[in-house]
Scaffold this motif. Structure first.
Motif, short mmCIF file in Angstrom:
data_model
loop_
_atom_site.label_atom_id
_atom_site.label_comp_id
_atom_site.label_asym_id
_atom_site.label_seq_id
_atom_site.Cartn_x
_atom_site.Cartn_y
_atom_site.Cartn_z
N LEU C 270 0.82 -1.21 0.00
CA LEU C 270 0.00 0.00 0.00
C LEU C 270 0.86 1.27 0.00
O LEU C 270 0.33 2.38 -0.14
N ALA C 271 2.16 1.10 0.13
CA ALA C 271 3.06 2.24 0.18
C ALA C 271 3.43 2.68 -1.23
O ALA C 271 3.42 1.88 -2.16
N PRO C 272 3.73 3.96 -1.41
CA PRO C 272 4.21 4.41 -2.72
C PRO C 272 5.61 3.88 -2.99
O PRO C 272 6.41 3.68 -2.05
N GLY C 273 5.93 3.68 -4.25
CA GLY C 273 7.26 3.19 -4.62
C GLY C 273 7.69 3.83 -5.92
O GLY C 273 7.25 4.93 -6.28
N TYR C 274 8.54 3.12 -6.65
CA TYR C 274 9.08 3.67 -7.89
C TYR C 274 9.45 2.48 -8.78
O TYR C 274 9.69 1.38 -8.26
N SER C 275 9.47 2.67 -10.08
CA SER C 275 9.95 1.57 -10.93
C SER C 275 11.06 2.09 -11.84
O SER C 275 11.24 3.31 -11.97
#
Lengths: 285, 287, 328
Positions: C270-275
């Motif tokens: 549910l946490a924001p991330g990055y790709s």
């Protein structure tokens, strides 16, 4: 009925019902996407969208005329680059290449097809944008042109392959040389398929955004020319969607609607043409 | 198929009344081999050996084709008759690893030393299955004259009409010349392919089982056509249908396992074959 | 290759003698046609090689400075000049895995329905509709993701997930909307058409006698499908999944729009991330300094190599499936 027999038929009904639900859900997603874009996009659409330039933040109205023209220019260039290379490469693969050469080219084509579009953007940046010194319409066309090549190759190859050898023999038996046979018989026999393949190819890259981010970039105004940055519909949708203004969001929906209709119209037309193609290889005799 | 040689002999006799402008004098008598000597030989194959890679498909074939006669090549499938036919206009070069040894002479000219396009213009071919191009009827016939640079539009149009008349198809298609050739029936398509081959005025016409995909009516029309055509060119037909060979051919060659077993006047082959294998084949003991 | 008779004199043109025959009279057109198509084909090979070469050369600065640590470092600090790819690799892998987790059952289920149950005509038209999903541009998926999916997940789905699975670390923490979870869901819709259409084709190609053998032994239709047809087609199905995976790993726009663009590693979905693709898209035009640019290009190289491998595996499997007769 035995207990295991009953269990069997319960499982049978249950599992197939589940697969039906999966299908329903998948189809439902598409219908939802279409429905939502039509209801939201079409209502945000007006004549100004096609004729006016974008307006600064805070002003209401404006359109994306520059992005529509920009997309058209980039796609034109992409077609001029990607289709000839792909078509001729496909002819080479099906009509000339020996087994080893065919393997190498086919492998390279598949590999190119699998390269993520953002990576194509990077490479065109280092090869075209950086040496030129600035972002440009041309570099956007090059990026999308490279992306068009693999599909053009494969569809050309596939449709040439479907042309029965008996036609090549017939032309040869009448004294036609190899390239004359290709030009006058083989390619014309496959041309409907090749053209529809090209249309689908174009539809695919028309929605590409990532490779344009650092090639054609974006532009709030009319592009100053082929060697200058230009707005394109997909990049505009991206820029407007992540901006915090409601009016821009509305414009993004309108642009999304226009882009989706364009892409779907090409897809449906192409399939329709293919299904009614007057020449089908199996239709012989 | 279980034909007795008696039926076949009747078939040979029965071909005289078939329509066409061949005179009774064309029908070889019982002394075909004598007659052959006075015929002009259009095409001569000497010591032909043929290989597909390591497979020796034809052994030492020596065969001569008389001008303005129909020669049939018969034999069980895989006997090499089609391979031999294809080598007569070098279509065998289609196949990788195929190799031809020996000489084939067309009017004193070695075909292997000729330009292949020029050879194929002179030696036309009709295939087992009708293979019209996906073009209009007109464009199909005009194709050969056009790629071979045979005159202007007016002349090509005349050639198209002439060829369709020669192939006995004109009456059926003259009102729909610009419609797709795929709208024709199988038999009509095959006559279209014959017309297409005729449009470049070939001296020799090769037919590779031209009726195998056709119904009896279509077959009869093609056979009639062959009789009318033999005044204009030398015809070689490969067929697995012995009745057909008996009906149409002046001479017949019997192939078996890559060898030419026997070659003679058709009537002689079907009534008093010289070799046991030939007799076995035509009386249906194998094949 | 389609075969043609050579039109030149066969004796005078030995195998491989094409170059020597150049400019032979009557052969010029032939040779020009050959050369033109050959050059086009060679160009394709060159472009593909050039992409790899450019990524490799242009990432030299970063590769020399960080070596393999680049792949295992968590920091992404453009100001201090410290670059590590781990948060992006993590985000890419997590979102792709999540998308497969959703798309495989649903996609395979749809494929089974379309291949085994639906009448051929219905199946063909439904498949056409599903393939249209693949034609929808990814930026439009992003648009729908931001404005429809994220609010929907926030209002309806996540509260339920937290109530039921809240004890699991992957469903803990505050949900802001943009997250690995949102990106995975959007990706699952995007890759679904690949799984459905390739798997359906492979299933349809399973020979009839396989089904009949099982039915004749008293198997129900579902048993036949699940124990005979699907295993027979498994390699082809795996191939379709790998194709979908490659697509998910390289997808840029939709992910960029919903993943949250925060270079961190969190256990919670549910946490924001990055790709990888997202960070390139966001930062490439703004990057200053050769180390920064070079690091971004090295991320591109990583993406290229990974998709190269996955696509290769997909091809191998589909090839093996067709050799085994399971795929026509």
């Amino acid at each position: 009925m035995t207990r295991s027999g009953a269990w069997k038929s319960v499982m049978n009904v249950l599992m197939f019902s589940l697969t039906g639900l999966c299908t329903l859900f998948t189809i439902g997603t598409l219908l939802f996407i279409l429905g939502y874009l039509v209801s939201h996009g079409a209502s945000a659409l007006n004549w100004a969208f096609f004729t006016k330039l974008p307006v600064p933040v805070g002003e209401i109205g404006g359109g994306m005329a520059n992005a529509i023209v920009g997309s058209a220019k980039v796609l034109l260039l992409a077609t001029l680059i990607g289709v000839p290379i792909g078509f001729l490469g496909g002819v080479y693969l099906n009509e000339y290449a020996g087994a080893a050469a065919a393997f190498v080219i086919r492998y390279a084509t598949d590999l190119l097809n699998g390269v993520p579009s953002i990576v194509i953007g990077i490479v065109v940046y280092t090869l075209v944008v950086h040496p030129m010194g600035h972002f440009s319409t041309v570099s956007g066309g090059v990026a999308l042109g490279i992306m068009m090549i693999p599909i053009a190759v494969r569809s050309t190859e596939e449709f040439l392959h479907a042309v029965p050898n008996s036609l090549r023999e017939a032309a040869t038996a009448l004294g036609a040389s190899k390239w004359k046979t290709i030009v006058t018989v083989v390619v014309p026999a496959a041309i409907t398929g090749i053209i529809t393949g090209t249309m689908l190819d174009l539809a695919r890259v028309a929605g590409e955004t990532a490779p344009l981010l650092f090639t054609a970039l974006n532009n709030q105004f009319w592009s100053a020319g082929w060697s200058h940055p230009t707005a394109t519909l997909p990049v505009m949708i991206f820029a407007y969607a992540i901006a915090p203004y409601d009016d821009w969001h509305r414009q993004a929906w309108a642009a999304g609607f226009v882009l989706l209709m364009f892409v779907l119209a090409i897809n449906i037309t192409a399939r329709f043409i293919l299904s009614r193609a007057s020449y089908a290889p199996r239709g012989m005799v | 198929m279980d034909p007795s040689s008696g039926d076949l002999a009747k078939a040979v006799d029965a071909r005289t009344p078939l329509p066409g402008n061949h005179s009774p004098a064309d029908t070889p008598g019982g002394i075909g081999s004598d007659q052959m000597k006075v015929q002009t030989m259009k095409l001569k194959a000497s010591n032909v050996n043929f290989f597909y890679g390591g497979f020796h498909a034809l052994h030492e074939i020596n065969l001569q084709f008389s001008a303005n006669k129909i020669t049939a090549l018969i034999g069980p499938s895989g006997c090499g008759k089609s391979t031999f036919l294809r080598s007569l206009n070098r279509l065998h070069e289609t196949i990788r690893g195929a190799r031809l040894e020996g000489t084939i002479v067309l009017d004193n000219e070695n075909i292997l030393a000729m330009n292949a396009s020029a050879l194929r213009r002179r030696v036309g071919m009709v295939f087992q299955r009708p293979n019209p191009f996906p073009k209009s009827i007109f464009d199909n016939i005009a194709y050969g004259p056009e790629i071979n640079g045979m005159g202007n539009h007016q002349h090509v149009a005349e050639l198209v009409e002439q060829s369709l008349i020669r192939a006995a198809l004109w009456e059926e298609v003259k009102d729909k010349l610009h419609q797709s050739a795929y709208g024709l029936s199988g038999g009509q398509q095959q006559r279209l392919c014959i017309a297409r081959a005729l449009a470049v005025n070939p001296e020799v016409l090769l037919l590779d089982e031209p009726c195998s995909a056709l119904d009896p009516i279509g077959t009869a029309k093609i056979e009639e056509l062959l009789f009318t055509l033999k005044d204009q060119c030398t015809i070689v037909i490969v067929t697995h249908n012995m009745q057909q060979a008996a009906r149409v051919a002046d001479y017949t060659g019997f192939f078996l396992m890559g060898k030419l077993i026997e070659f003679d006047d058709t009537k002689k082959i079907y009534t008093t074959p010289g070799k046991k294998e030939t007799e076995d084949y035509i009386t249906g003991r194998f094949g | 290759m389609a075969t043609y008779p050579s039109t030149a004199n066969s004796r005078a043109l030995p195998p491989g003698g094409r170059a020597r025959s150049f400019l032979r009279r009557g052969q010029v057109g032939e040779d020009v046609a050959y050369l033109v198509t050959l050059v086009a084909a060679a160009t394709i090979f060159l472009i593909t090689s050039l992409i790899f070469y450019e990524l490799f050369v242009q990432s030299a600065v970063s590769r020399q400075k960080f070596g393999f640590h680049f792949l295992f470092t968590q920091t992404w600090d453009p100001i201090a000049g410290n670059f590590g790819a781990l948060p992006f690799i993590y985000g890419t892998v997590v979102t792709a895995a999540l998308s497969l987790l959703i798309a495989i059952p649903q996609g395979l289920g749809s494929a089974i329905f379309l291949a085994e149950l639906a009448p051929r005509r219905v199946s063909d038209s439904l498949t056409f509709l599903i393939e249209l999903l693949a034609a929808v541009p990814s930026v439009i998926y992003g648009l729908l993701g931001i404005f429809i999916l994220v609010p929907f997940l926030q209002a309806r789905v996540v509260p339920v997930l937290k109530a039921v699975f809240g004890f699991l670390p992957i469903f803990q923490g505050v949900f802001y909307g943009v997250s690995y979870f949102s990106a995975g869901v959007v990706l699952s819709v995007m890759i679904m058409p690949f799984i459905v259409s390739v798997s359906r084709e492979v299933l349809l190609a399973v020979p009839k006698d396989q089904r009949e053998a099982s039915l004749a032994l008293g198997g129900s239709r579902w048993q036949t499908t699940w124990h005979v047809v699907v295993p027979y087609a498994l390699k082809g199905i795996m191939g379709s999944i790998f194709l979908a995976l490659a697509r998910a790993l390289g997808e840029t726009m939709a992910v960029t729009m919903v993943i949250g663009n925060t270079p961190q590693i969190k256990a919670s979905l549910l946490a924001p991330g990055y790709s990888i693709a997202a960070v390139i898209a966001n930062e490439f035009t703004e990057a200053v300094g050769s180390l920064y640019i070079s690091s971004l290009i090295e991320l591109g190289l990583v993406l290229f190599v990974v998709t190269f491998i996955i696509n290769g595996l997909a091809r191998l499997m589909i090839m093996a499936a067709s050799r085994g007769g399971a795929h026509s």
